[in-house]
Scaffold this motif. Structure first.
Motif, PDB file in Angstrom:
ATOM      1  N   ALA A  53      23.814   4.816 -12.660  1.00 13.80           N
ATOM      2  CA  ALA A  53      22.590   4.165 -12.165  1.00 13.80           C
ATOM      3  C   ALA A  53      21.654   5.174 -11.517  1.00 13.80           C
ATOM      4  CB  ALA A  53      22.957   3.061 -11.177  1.00 13.80           C
ATOM      5  N   ASN A  82      27.468  -2.298  -3.891  1.00 12.42           N
ATOM      6  CA  ASN A  82      28.577  -3.212  -4.202  1.00 12.42           C
ATOM      7  C   ASN A  82      29.729  -2.916  -3.250  1.00 12.42           C
ATOM      8  OD1 ASN A  82      29.859  -0.873  -5.228  1.00 12.42           O
ATOM      9  ND2 ASN A  82      29.081  -1.282  -7.287  1.00 12.42           N
ATOM     10  N   GLN A 110      19.751  -8.596 -10.172  1.00 15.53           N
ATOM     11  CA  GLN A 110      20.539  -8.203 -11.340  1.00 15.53           C
ATOM     12  C   GLN A 110      20.157  -6.799 -11.807  1.00 15.53           C
ATOM     13  OE1 GLN A 110      23.049  -9.590 -12.847  1.00 15.53           O
ATOM     14  NE2 GLN A 110      23.066 -11.751 -12.257  1.00 15.53           N
ATOM     15  N   ARG A 111      18.864  -6.532 -11.784  1.00 15.85           N
ATOM     16  CA  ARG A 111      18.356  -5.245 -12.267  1.00 15.85           C
ATOM     17  C   ARG A 111      18.768  -4.097 -11.352  1.00 15.85           C
ATOM     18  NH1 ARG A 111      12.062  -5.049 -14.274  1.00 15.85           N
ATOM     19  NH2 ARG A 111      11.868  -2.816 -14.653  1.00 15.85           N
ATOM     20  N   THR A 113      21.307  -4.193  -8.717  1.00 14.87           N
ATOM     21  CA  THR A 113      22.720  -4.056  -8.327  1.00 14.87           C
ATOM     22  C   THR A 113      23.678  -4.656  -9.349  1.00 14.87           C
ATOM     23  OG1 THR A 113      22.766  -6.140  -7.072  1.00 14.87           O
ATOM     24  CG2 THR A 113      22.071  -4.157  -5.881  1.00 14.87           C
ATOM     25  N   ASN A 114      23.142  -5.170 -10.462  1.00 18.58           N
ATOM     26  CA  ASN A 114      23.975  -5.752 -11.511  1.00 18.58           C
ATOM     27  C   ASN A 114      24.828  -6.894 -10.966  1.00 18.58           C
ATOM     28  OD1 ASN A 114      24.763  -5.875 -14.219  1.00 18.58           O
ATOM     29  ND2 ASN A 114      26.601  -4.654 -13.848  1.00 18.58           N
ATOM     30  N   SER A 115      24.248  -7.668 -10.067  1.00 15.13           N
ATOM     31  CA  SER A 115      24.956  -8.822  -9.514  1.00 15.13           C
ATOM     32  C   SER A 115      23.937  -9.905  -9.173  1.00 15.13           C
ATOM     33  CB  SER A 115      25.743  -8.434  -8.258  1.00 15.13           C
ATOM     34  OG  SER A 115      24.869  -7.993  -7.238  1.00 15.13           O
TER      35      SER A 115
END
Length: 286
Positions: A53, A82, A110-111, A113-115
């Protein structure tokens, strides 16, 4: 009524993270060591996130090992995204603060931290527990705090609702983040006083991004609204690469210093070290 002293958070991490050429670890450490001697309250120095990332910050642990903390009053802040990052960061005694970007935009969370927002709230809860157990403090950045360019609903009430949720879970330092530079003096005046008034025992800060021609008016609006915690970066370098739009730079520290000096704020900064950092920055940001 006595005003709280201003806290300046200098953000070399934010300044460097979007640069494509890899900055040598020793040069990073040399630069941050100079900033540590200036007298800022906190240095946002690195992050414990995925190398994929943010490849620029893959050497955060190595940089940390090269920092001289023997002659500084500044505290260190590291960004995490995370639970794995939290668990890694709390192992380091030298780190005082863990910062987590909590977006009130589902798309950007989402973009970035992918959560999801729900998953991120769970991470915040676990981060608060781990910070308590490891003598750290948590800083939660309310990302997209001034608007949402991704089509998700945004208004001042949503900002207040999420602030209330986060404070209810124990967040003591909340920093409103203008990730894409869309704040304005009007929005700052609309949002900030209500939060400062509602959460008197919470440190409310601002992490603003801005173009050069709108920096001063944003600083002035924030200061007048009672903000006493400001994130900035030397010369306004940086921006959020996870926004994946044209980078909008940080607030420029020198402009913030100039404004606060004009207001008679006692900043107690070593301007000789600051000028040395300005010179060295030419080797990093070009």
């Amino acid at each position: 009524m006595t005003q709280n002293p201003v806290k300046l958070i200098e953000c070399p991490r934010d300044a460097m993270q979007g640069i494509h050429h890899f900055i040598d670890t020793d040069l990073k450490a040399q630069y941050i060591n100079l900033l540590l001697q200036v007298g800022f309250d906190t240095i946002d120095f690195g992050s414990f996130v995925s190398e994929k990332a943010i490849p620029q910050l893959r050497d955060t642990k190595e940089v940390l090992s090269k920092l001289d903390l023997s002659n500084t009053t500044s505290k260190l802040l590291a960004i995490v995204a995370n639970l794995r990052g939290v668990q890694e960061a709390v192992k380091h005694e030298e780190i005082n603060y863990l910062g987590f970007p909590f977006s009130i935009s589902e798309t950007f969370q989402q973009r970035n931290t992918n959560s999801s927002i729900a998953q991120s709230l769970d991470t915040v809860k676990q981060m608060l527990e781990l910070c308590d157990q490891n003598n750290k403090k948590a800083v939660v950045y309310l990302s997209m705090g001034f608007g949402n360019p991704y089509g998700n609903e945004w208004n001042a009430e949503i900002v207040e609702e999420w602030s209330t949720v986060l404070v209810g879970h124990g967040v003591k330092i909340l920093s409103l983040s203008d990730t894409t530079g869309i704040s304005s003096p009007e929005k700052i005046k609309q949002i900030l006083p209500a939060l400062v008034s509602a959460f008197k025992n919470v440190e409310i800060g601002l992490h603003l991004h801005s173009t050069p021609n709108t920096r001063f008016e944003k600083i002035e609006a924030a200061y007048q609204c009672g903000c006493r915690r400001f994130d900035s970066a030397l010369k306004g370098f940086g921006g959020c690469p996870m926004a994946a739009d044209d980078l909008t730079g940080n607030m420029a520290t020198e402009e913030l210093i100039s404004y606060l000096n004009s207001k008679g704020e006692p900043l107690n900064l070593n301007m000789d070290k600051w000028n040395q950092a300005l010179l060295l920055s030419r080797e990093i940001f070009f």
